[in-house]
Design a protein around this motif. Sequence first.
Motif, PDB file in Angstrom:
ATOM      1  N   GLN A   1      -1.794  18.151  12.686  1.00 34.47           N
ATOM      2  CA  GLN A   1      -0.845  18.391  11.603  1.00 34.47           C
ATOM      3  C   GLN A   1       0.377  17.469  11.660  1.00 34.47           C
ATOM      4  N   LEU A   2       0.255  16.384  12.398  1.00 34.26           N
ATOM      5  CA  LEU A   2       1.382  15.448  12.522  1.00 34.26           C
ATOM      6  C   LEU A   2       1.816  14.885  11.171  1.00 34.26           C
ATOM      7  N   ASP A   3       0.862  14.716  10.254  1.00 34.05           N
ATOM      8  CA  ASP A   3       1.206  14.195   8.926  1.00 34.05           C
ATOM      9  C   ASP A   3       2.257  15.061   8.240  1.00 34.05           C
ATOM     10  N   GLU A   4       2.224  16.360   8.519  1.00 33.90           N
ATOM     11  CA  GLU A   4       3.160  17.299   7.889  1.00 33.90           C
ATOM     12  C   GLU A   4       4.601  17.115   8.372  1.00 33.90           C
ATOM     13  N   ILE A   5       4.756  16.550   9.566  1.00 32.38           N
ATOM     14  CA  ILE A   5       6.109  16.441  10.130  1.00 32.38           C
ATOM     15  C   ILE A   5       6.538  15.009  10.438  1.00 32.38           C
ATOM     16  N   ASN A   6       5.687  14.035  10.136  1.00 31.20           N
ATOM     17  CA  ASN A   6       6.021  12.628  10.427  1.00 31.20           C
ATOM     18  C   ASN A   6       7.340  12.186   9.817  1.00 31.20           C
ATOM     19  N   GLN A   7       7.688  12.729   8.651  1.00 33.89           N
ATOM     20  CA  GLN A   7       8.935  12.301   7.993  1.00 33.89           C
ATOM     21  C   GLN A   7      10.167  12.742   8.782  1.00 33.89           C
ATOM     22  N   TYR A   8       9.985  13.613   9.792  1.00 35.17           N
ATOM     23  CA  TYR A   8      11.107  14.115  10.594  1.00 35.17           C
ATOM     24  C   TYR A   8      11.262  13.386  11.930  1.00 35.17           C
ATOM     25  N   LYS A   9      10.563  12.263  12.120  1.00 34.87           N
ATOM     26  CA  LYS A   9      10.552  11.559  13.417  1.00 34.87           C
ATOM     27  C   LYS A   9      11.933  11.286  13.982  1.00 34.87           C
ATOM     28  N   ASN A  10      12.897  10.969  13.123  1.00 34.25           N
ATOM     29  CA  ASN A  10      14.225  10.610  13.600  1.00 34.25           C
ATOM     30  C   ASN A  10      15.260  11.699  13.376  1.00 34.25           C
ATOM     31  N   GLN A  11      14.793  12.898  13.010  1.00 37.69           N
ATOM     32  CA  GLN A  11      15.702  14.025  12.813  1.00 37.69           C
ATOM     33  C   GLN A  11      15.590  14.972  14.002  1.00 37.69           C
ATOM     34  N   GLU A  12      16.600  15.807  14.156  1.00 36.47           N
ATOM     35  CA  GLU A  12      16.557  16.795  15.224  1.00 36.47           C
ATOM     36  C   GLU A  12      15.479  17.832  14.901  1.00 36.47           C
ATOM     37  N   ILE A  13      14.598  18.045  15.870  1.00 32.07           N
ATOM     38  CA  ILE A  13      13.546  19.052  15.747  1.00 32.07           C
ATOM     39  C   ILE A  13      13.741  20.050  16.879  1.00 32.07           C
ATOM     40  N   ILE A  14      13.820  21.320  16.525  1.00 30.00           N
ATOM     41  CA  ILE A  14      13.926  22.377  17.529  1.00 30.00           C
ATOM     42  C   ILE A  14      12.610  23.160  17.498  1.00 30.00           C
ATOM     43  N   ILE A  15      11.984  23.263  18.667  1.00 31.85           N
ATOM     44  CA  ILE A  15      10.673  23.907  18.772  1.00 31.85           C
ATOM     45  C   ILE A  15      10.794  25.149  19.649  1.00 31.85           C
ATOM     46  N   HIS A  16      10.135  26.235  19.216  1.00 30.48           N
ATOM     47  CA  HIS A  16      10.120  27.427  20.063  1.00 30.48           C
ATOM     48  C   HIS A  16       8.744  28.078  20.076  1.00 30.48           C
ATOM     49  N   CYS A  17       8.544  28.938  21.068  1.00 30.41           N
ATOM     50  CA  CYS A  17       7.322  29.730  21.201  1.00 30.41           C
ATOM     51  C   CYS A  17       7.742  31.088  21.755  1.00 30.41           C
ATOM     52  N   ARG A  18       6.883  31.743  22.491  1.00 27.42           N
ATOM     53  CA  ARG A  18       7.219  33.059  23.030  1.00 27.42           C
ATOM     54  C   ARG A  18       8.204  32.953  24.184  1.00 27.42           C
ATOM     55  N   SER A  19       7.908  32.039  25.137  1.00 25.57           N
ATOM     56  CA  SER A  19       8.741  31.977  26.349  1.00 25.57           C
ATOM     57  C   SER A  19       9.305  30.592  26.665  1.00 25.57           C
ATOM     58  N   GLY A  20       8.857  29.586  25.944  1.00 16.13           N
ATOM     59  CA  GLY A  20       9.343  28.226  26.193  1.00 16.13           C
ATOM     60  C   GLY A  20       8.318  27.293  26.790  1.00 16.13           C
TER      61      GLY A  20
END
Length: 100
Positions: free
Chosen positions: A48-67
């Motif tokens: 699904q990288l195509d969905e987020i490629n436009q954000y390559k140079n923006q801040e991305i914060i990623i989370h899950c259940r515990s890190g």
Amino acid sequence: MEDIQVEELKERLDKQESFVFIDVREEWEYEEDNLGALNIPLGTLPHQLDEINQYKNQEIIIHCRSGARSGNAKKFLETKGFSKVRNVIGGINAFRALED
């Protein structure tokens, strides 16, 4: 980039600051409890990288259940040229503990 503590994340969400927010938990986990992030399960992230490629140079914060999964997602995205990825330390579990 330096990872992010849940306190800072909560403050930024409360202020409705602009950043790309991704939840890498499975769909069923996301449906049970979510913080409004874009849901891209870790296992499908490479496809699904195509969905987020436009954000390559923006801040991305990623989370899950515990890190843990989000830490893996951060490493993966960095290898694909994403330069401003931050992992939420403690994940949604730590975030929800703030609210208790």
